[in-house]
Design a protein around this motif. Structure first.
Motif, short mmCIF file in Angstrom:
data_model
loop_
_atom_site.label_atom_id
_atom_site.label_comp_id
_atom_site.label_asym_id
_atom_site.label_seq_id
_atom_site.Cartn_x
_atom_site.Cartn_y
_atom_site.Cartn_z
N UNK A 1 -18.57 20.82 -3.62
CA UNK A 1 -17.66 20.89 -4.75
C UNK A 1 -18.19 21.78 -5.85
N UNK A 2 -17.38 21.92 -6.86
CA UNK A 2 -17.73 22.75 -8.00
C UNK A 2 -17.30 22.03 -9.28
N UNK A 3 -18.25 21.58 -10.09
CA UNK A 3 -17.86 20.96 -11.35
C UNK A 3 -17.00 21.89 -12.21
N UNK A 4 -17.26 23.20 -12.16
CA UNK A 4 -16.46 24.15 -12.94
C UNK A 4 -15.01 24.14 -12.46
N UNK A 5 -14.81 24.18 -11.15
CA UNK A 5 -13.45 24.16 -10.60
C UNK A 5 -12.77 22.83 -10.91
N UNK A 6 -13.55 21.76 -10.99
CA UNK A 6 -12.98 20.43 -11.26
C UNK A 6 -12.57 20.24 -12.71
N UNK A 7 -12.83 21.22 -13.57
CA UNK A 7 -12.39 21.13 -14.97
C UNK A 7 -10.87 21.30 -15.08
N UNK A 8 -10.25 21.92 -14.10
CA UNK A 8 -8.81 22.15 -14.12
C UNK A 8 -8.09 20.92 -13.58
N UNK A 9 -7.25 20.30 -14.40
CA UNK A 9 -6.53 19.11 -13.94
C UNK A 9 -5.57 19.42 -12.80
N UNK A 10 -5.37 18.44 -11.94
CA UNK A 10 -4.41 18.55 -10.85
C UNK A 10 -3.08 17.94 -11.30
N UNK A 11 -2.01 18.15 -10.55
CA UNK A 11 -0.75 17.49 -10.87
C UNK A 11 -0.94 15.96 -10.82
N UNK A 12 -0.13 15.20 -11.55
CA UNK A 12 -0.31 13.75 -11.64
C UNK A 12 -0.45 13.03 -10.31
N UNK A 13 0.37 13.37 -9.33
CA UNK A 13 0.29 12.67 -8.06
C UNK A 13 -1.06 12.89 -7.38
N UNK A 14 -1.58 14.11 -7.47
CA UNK A 14 -2.89 14.41 -6.89
C UNK A 14 -3.99 13.68 -7.64
N UNK A 15 -3.89 13.63 -8.97
CA UNK A 15 -4.90 12.91 -9.76
C UNK A 15 -4.88 11.42 -9.41
N UNK A 16 -3.69 10.87 -9.22
CA UNK A 16 -3.57 9.45 -8.88
C UNK A 16 -4.32 9.13 -7.59
N UNK A 17 -4.28 10.03 -6.63
CA UNK A 17 -4.96 9.79 -5.35
C UNK A 17 -6.47 9.74 -5.50
N UNK A 18 -6.98 10.28 -6.59
CA UNK A 18 -8.43 10.28 -6.84
C UNK A 18 -8.81 9.30 -7.95
N UNK A 19 -8.02 8.25 -8.16
CA UNK A 19 -8.24 7.29 -9.23
C UNK A 19 -9.67 6.77 -9.27
N UNK A 20 -10.24 6.56 -8.12
CA UNK A 20 -11.56 5.93 -8.07
C UNK A 20 -12.65 6.85 -8.60
N UNK A 21 -12.44 8.17 -8.61
CA UNK A 21 -13.44 9.06 -9.20
C UNK A 21 -13.63 8.75 -10.66
N UNK A 22 -12.53 8.48 -11.34
CA UNK A 22 -12.60 8.18 -12.77
C UNK A 22 -13.16 6.79 -13.02
N UNK A 23 -12.81 5.86 -12.17
CA UNK A 23 -13.36 4.51 -12.24
C UNK A 23 -14.87 4.55 -12.05
N UNK A 24 -15.33 5.34 -11.09
CA UNK A 24 -16.75 5.43 -10.79
C UNK A 24 -17.54 6.11 -11.91
N UNK A 25 -16.86 6.77 -12.83
CA UNK A 25 -17.57 7.41 -13.93
C UNK A 25 -17.97 6.39 -15.02
#
Length: 103
Positions: free
Chosen positions: A10-34
């Motif tokens: 992965x690339x933390x720099x590339x991950x600075x760009x938000x994804x569309x809401x549905x895609x972000x929802x699928x990665x909910x646990x990434x934010x929980x794990x933070x």
């Protein structure tokens, strides 16, 4: 059998760009794990979290409990939670990783 839904290059720099809401929802646990709550929750419920994430990431994969049990033995090690949580936090730029010497 190989099941992959994480630990990708992965690339933390590339991950600075938000994804569309549905895609972000699928990665909910990434934010929980933070969060510290996410760390504690994952540590206390590792098997349950992994099974849920497998089902979320591969909704058409109809694995049974025996298949999961055989496959999930790979997460039974004392460093698993720390490694996983660091990886998710690194992806979001919340934890340091190795310096990239190619850029």
């Amino acid at each position: 059998m190989v099941a992959v839904s994480g630990y990708l290059i992965g690339s933390p720099k590339a991950n600075e760009t938000p994804l569309p809401p549905n895609a972000e929802f699928l990665w909910w646990y990434q934010y929980y794990f933070s969060t510290e709550r996410g760390y504690k929750g994952y540590k206390a419920n590792t098997q349950e979290f992994n099974k849920l994430i497998w089902k979320t990431a591969s909704p058409k994969w109809n694995f049974d409990d025996q298949t999961y049990k055989r496959s999930s033995k790979s997460i039974d090690n004392p460093d698993h939670t720390d490694i996983v949580i660091h990886n998710y936090r690194w992806r979001l730029g919340l934890a340091k990783g190795e310096k990239n010497t190619t850029s």
